[in-house]
Enzyme design. Structure first.
Site, short mmCIF file in Angstrom:
data_model
loop_
_atom_site.label_atom_id
_atom_site.label_comp_id
_atom_site.label_asym_id
_atom_site.label_seq_id
_atom_site.Cartn_x
_atom_site.Cartn_y
_atom_site.Cartn_z
N ASP A 35 -1.42 -0.74 6.46
CA ASP A 35 -1.30 0.27 5.40
C ASP A 35 -0.60 -0.30 4.16
OD1 ASP A 35 -1.67 2.73 4.26
OD2 ASP A 35 0.03 3.67 5.27
N GLY A 36 -0.91 0.28 3.01
CA GLY A 36 -0.20 -0.07 1.78
C GLY A 36 -0.98 -0.96 0.83
N TRP A 40 0.26 -1.75 -2.99
CA TRP A 40 0.44 -3.16 -3.37
C TRP A 40 -0.26 -3.42 -4.71
CZ3 TRP A 40 -2.75 -7.20 -4.62
CH2 TRP A 40 -2.17 -8.48 -4.62
N HIS A 52 -7.17 -4.16 -1.21
CA HIS A 52 -7.98 -4.33 0.00
C HIS A 52 -8.44 -5.79 0.14
CE1 HIS A 52 -7.76 -0.11 0.61
NE2 HIS A 52 -8.62 0.24 -0.34
N SER A 80 -10.85 4.41 9.01
CA SER A 80 -10.75 5.52 9.97
C SER A 80 -11.86 6.53 9.74
CB SER A 80 -9.39 6.21 9.83
OG SER A 80 -9.38 7.02 8.68
N ARG A 86 -12.25 9.39 0.96
CA ARG A 86 -11.84 8.67 -0.27
C ARG A 86 -12.99 8.63 -1.28
NH1 ARG A 86 -7.53 4.00 1.28
NH2 ARG A 86 -6.37 5.30 2.72
N LEU A 146 -8.38 -15.19 21.89
CA LEU A 146 -8.02 -13.86 21.37
C LEU A 146 -9.26 -12.98 21.22
CD1 LEU A 146 -5.86 -12.04 19.78
CD2 LEU A 146 -6.85 -13.03 17.72
#
Ligand code: FPP
Length: 257
Positions: A35-36, A40, A52, A80, A86, A146
């Site tokens: 988030d943020g 930023w 982004h 999400s 948006r 991973l």
């Protein structure tokens, strides 16, 4: 290779902090609410989309760091089920960025044994994007290091509803008996089926909430928050979160050992 990159990094950013972690006490599954990005960008007089874009760079570094210390699962919240609210220009930009990401990162993931999985209601994405998702997943399916879950059009409640629906459909045709429905069966029908629960949930950007992310999987997750906005989040911040996790007394409703 990422591991070498980390160790060759001139400034050695994050190296010491990552090296100092107790390798016997690593979280198996780390989730991140990135988030943020907008804040930023705003701070720098830039459009939100610049945040982004920078967020992709931060993500690349964190995937490298997680892979370098042998974290097994990393799940990141990219879009999400609520993000469709948006402005269309921002939604379009995020979709394009995701498409770019699927193209640009796969080779590096293969070199580093990272398996990509997209979790969420992918069927709502454009047909092209869906093809790209399946292609990217197929190209990394053999990797055993991973597992990177990128959550796109993901909602925790939606995921549980989808799992219940699948089980109900099986019950309707007699494949499952209602009395056989248990936690394991629900778990096996989530987007993250057959993956372990989240051990550590990190959220950047200063807010302290879960925002419909991995509601089922986070039942016993340790939470770690930082004021830093996602584009500023670096491997040493990731190490700080893991370090904090290593001091936690995880009782799972029981008593301390
Ligand atoms: C939240 O910041 C961030 C998002 C909704 C998008 C997250 C996407 C990235 C980090 C890009 C990289 C990911 C991929 C896989 C392409 P915000 O926009 O809500 O920030 P704000 O709270 O400051 O407005």
């Amino acid at each position: 290779m990422w591991k070498k990159f980390l160790y060759k990094n001139e400034k050695n950013e994050g190296k010491a902090a990552l090296d100092n972690l107790d390798k016997a006490l690593l979280p198996v599954h780390v989730a991140v609410i990135m988030d943020g990005n907008g804040r930023w960008a705003k701070k720098r007089g830039l459009p939100r989309t610049a945040g982004h874009k920078k967020g992709v760079d931060a993500l690349r570094e964190i995937v490298k760091a997680a892979s370098a210390i042998d974290i097994k699962y990393l799940t990141v919240y990219a879009f999400s089920t609520e993000n469709w609210k948006r402005p269309i220009t921002e939604v379009d930009f995020l979709m394009k960025l995701f498409s770019y990401y699927l193209d640009s990162e796969i080779e590096e993931m293969n070199k580093n044994n990272v398996r990509l999985k997209v979790v969420g209601y992918v069927e709502k994405l454009s047909e092209n994007l869906q093809k790209q998702v399946h292609n990217a997943e197929d190209r990394t399916v053999e990797n055993t290091g991973l597992t990177l879950n990128v959550a796109v059009n993901y909602g925790g409640r939606d995921e549980i509803v989808m799992a219940v629906r699948k089980i109900a459909q099986m019950a309707a045709v007699g494949k499952v008996d209602a009395s056989a429905v248990d936690e394991q069966m629900v778990d096996n029908n989530l987007y993250t089926a057959y993956q372990p629960p989240v051990d550590l949930l990190i959220r950047t950007g200063g807010d302290m909430r879960i925002s419909n992310f991995l509601l089922w999987q986070c039942a016993y997750a340790e939470l770690w928050f930082t004021e830093k906005n996602w584009p500023d989040f670096q491997p040493d911040d990731f190490a700080a979160a893991v370090q904090s996790y290593q001091t936690r007394d995880r009782r799972f409703g029981g008593l301390s050992k």
